[in-house]
Design a protein around this motif. Structure first.
Motif, short mmCIF file in Angstrom:
data_model
loop_
_atom_site.label_atom_id
_atom_site.label_comp_id
_atom_site.label_asym_id
_atom_site.label_seq_id
_atom_site.Cartn_x
_atom_site.Cartn_y
_atom_site.Cartn_z
N ARG A 78 0.83 -1.22 -0.09
CA ARG A 78 0.02 -0.09 -0.14
C ARG A 78 1.13 1.38 0.28
NH1 ARG A 78 -2.44 -3.89 1.00
NH2 ARG A 78 -4.58 -4.16 1.00
N GLY A 79 2.11 1.04 -0.14
CA GLY A 79 3.03 2.17 -0.29
C GLY A 79 3.32 2.87 1.16
N ARG A 80 2.96 2.18 2.46
CA ARG A 80 2.97 2.75 3.68
C ARG A 80 3.88 1.98 4.66
NH1 ARG A 80 -3.12 2.78 5.02
NH2 ARG A 80 -2.76 4.42 6.65
N GLN A 81 4.38 2.55 5.58
CA GLN A 81 5.11 2.29 6.69
C GLN A 81 4.33 1.47 7.82
OE1 GLN A 81 7.67 5.53 7.42
NE2 GLN A 81 9.34 4.52 6.38
N THR A 82 5.06 0.64 8.63
CA THR A 82 4.19 0.09 9.83
C THR A 82 4.58 0.48 10.93
OG1 THR A 82 4.33 -1.98 8.34
CG2 THR A 82 3.53 -2.44 10.57
N SER A 83 3.68 0.96 11.90
CA SER A 83 4.07 1.26 13.38
C SER A 83 3.22 0.46 14.24
CB SER A 83 3.74 2.67 13.44
OG SER A 83 4.31 3.70 12.83
N LEU A 84 3.72 0.35 15.52
CA LEU A 84 2.97 -0.25 16.33
C LEU A 84 3.16 0.49 17.97
CD1 LEU A 84 5.49 -2.00 18.31
CD2 LEU A 84 5.37 -3.29 16.17
N MET A 85 2.33 0.01 18.71
CA MET A 85 2.58 0.48 20.19
C MET A 85 2.75 -0.94 20.76
SD MET A 85 2.39 3.69 20.09
CE MET A 85 2.24 4.22 21.88
N VAL A 86 3.78 -0.87 21.99
CA VAL A 86 3.76 -1.96 22.50
C VAL A 86 4.16 -1.55 24.03
CG1 VAL A 86 6.34 -1.80 22.07
CG2 VAL A 86 5.51 -4.05 22.79
N ARG A 87 3.72 -2.56 25.03
CA ARG A 87 3.70 -2.07 26.72
C ARG A 87 5.28 -1.82 26.78
NH1 ARG A 87 -0.76 -3.22 30.33
NH2 ARG A 87 1.06 -2.91 31.93
N ASP A 88 5.78 -0.98 27.65
CA ASP A 88 7.12 -0.55 28.04
C ASP A 88 7.71 -1.62 28.72
OD1 ASP A 88 9.04 1.86 28.23
OD2 ASP A 88 8.62 1.35 30.34
N ASP A 89 6.76 -2.39 29.55
CA ASP A 89 7.29 -3.64 30.39
C ASP A 89 7.16 -4.80 29.47
OD1 ASP A 89 4.43 -4.04 30.13
OD2 ASP A 89 4.17 -4.17 32.33
N ASN A 90 6.96 -4.81 28.27
CA ASN A 90 7.02 -6.28 27.33
C ASN A 90 8.28 -6.27 26.73
OD1 ASN A 90 6.49 -8.39 26.07
ND2 ASN A 90 4.25 -7.68 25.32
N LEU A 91 9.63 -6.61 27.38
CA LEU A 91 10.80 -6.63 26.85
C LEU A 91 10.86 -7.83 25.71
CD1 LEU A 91 12.86 -6.08 30.09
CD2 LEU A 91 11.88 -4.29 28.59
N GLY A 92 10.27 -8.58 25.74
CA GLY A 92 10.52 -9.70 25.12
C GLY A 92 9.88 -9.37 23.51
N ALA A 93 8.61 -8.59 23.83
CA ALA A 93 7.97 -8.25 22.27
C ALA A 93 8.80 -6.91 21.68
CB ALA A 93 6.57 -7.63 22.52
N ILE A 94 9.30 -6.29 22.56
CA ILE A 94 10.18 -5.18 22.00
C ILE A 94 11.26 -5.78 21.39
CG2 ILE A 94 11.72 -3.13 22.84
CD1 ILE A 94 9.54 -2.69 25.13
#
Length: 130
Positions: A78-94
Motif C-alpha cells: 500500500r506504499g505505507r510504513q508500519t508502526s505499533l505500540m507496545v507496552r514498555d514492560d513487554n521486553l520480549g516483544a520489544i
C-alpha cells in the motif's frame, strides 16, 4: 494494550466483529489449532500492527517474525510504513520487533500519567531490507 485475558473468554460475536473491523488478519495454525495471530489496521498514515499473539509453545520458533513480515509486506503493498505500540514492560516483544527491523521511538510525548507506558515503534519500510 489489550492483554490475552481481555480476549480469551470473549464471545464469538466479539471476535467476528473484530475481524470485520480490521482490514488485515493473519492466523497461524498447527494441527492442534491456532498458534498465532497478527492484524494490520489503517488508522492514519502508517499501517498499525495490532493484536500480535503467539502461543507460548511456539515462541522462539520464528513464528512471530513470519507474522510481523506479513503485516509489513501488506503495508508495503500500500506504499505505507508500519508502526505499533507496545507496552514498555513487554521486553520480549520489544526485542522481537527490534529484530524485525522496527525502530524504538520511546514513549510518546504527553503520554497520560494514569495510563500504562507504551512505546511507539516504526518499521522504516522496504528500503531497510535492501
Amino acid at each position: 494494550g489489550a492483554r490475552h485475558a481481555d480476549w480469551a473468554d470473549a464471545p464469538e460475536q466479539r471476535w467476528r466483529q473484530r475481524l470485520a473491523d480490521v482490514p488485515f488478519t493473519v492466523v497461524a495454525r498447527s494441527d492442534a489449532g491456532p498458534v498465532g495471530v497478527v492484524c494490520g489496521a489503517e488508522p492514519g498514515p502508517d499501517v498499525e500492527l495490532i493484536s500480535m499473539w503467539v502461543a507460548p509453545g511456539h515462541r522462539g520458533t520464528g513464528l512471530a517474525a513470519r507474522l510481523i513480515e506479513q503485516v509489513v509486506a501488506w503495508a508495503t503493498e500500500r506504499g505505507r510504513q508500519t508502526s505499533l505500540m507496545v507496552r514498555d514492560d513487554n521486553l520480549g516483544a520489544i526485542r522481537t520487533y527490534a529484530r524485525a527491523g522496527f525502530i524504538d521511538h520511546g514513549v510518546p510525548e504527553n503520554w497520560p500519567d494514569d495510563a500504562p507506558l507504551e512505546r511507539r515503534m516504526r518499521h522504516p519500510g522496504p528500503s531497510s531490507s535492501a
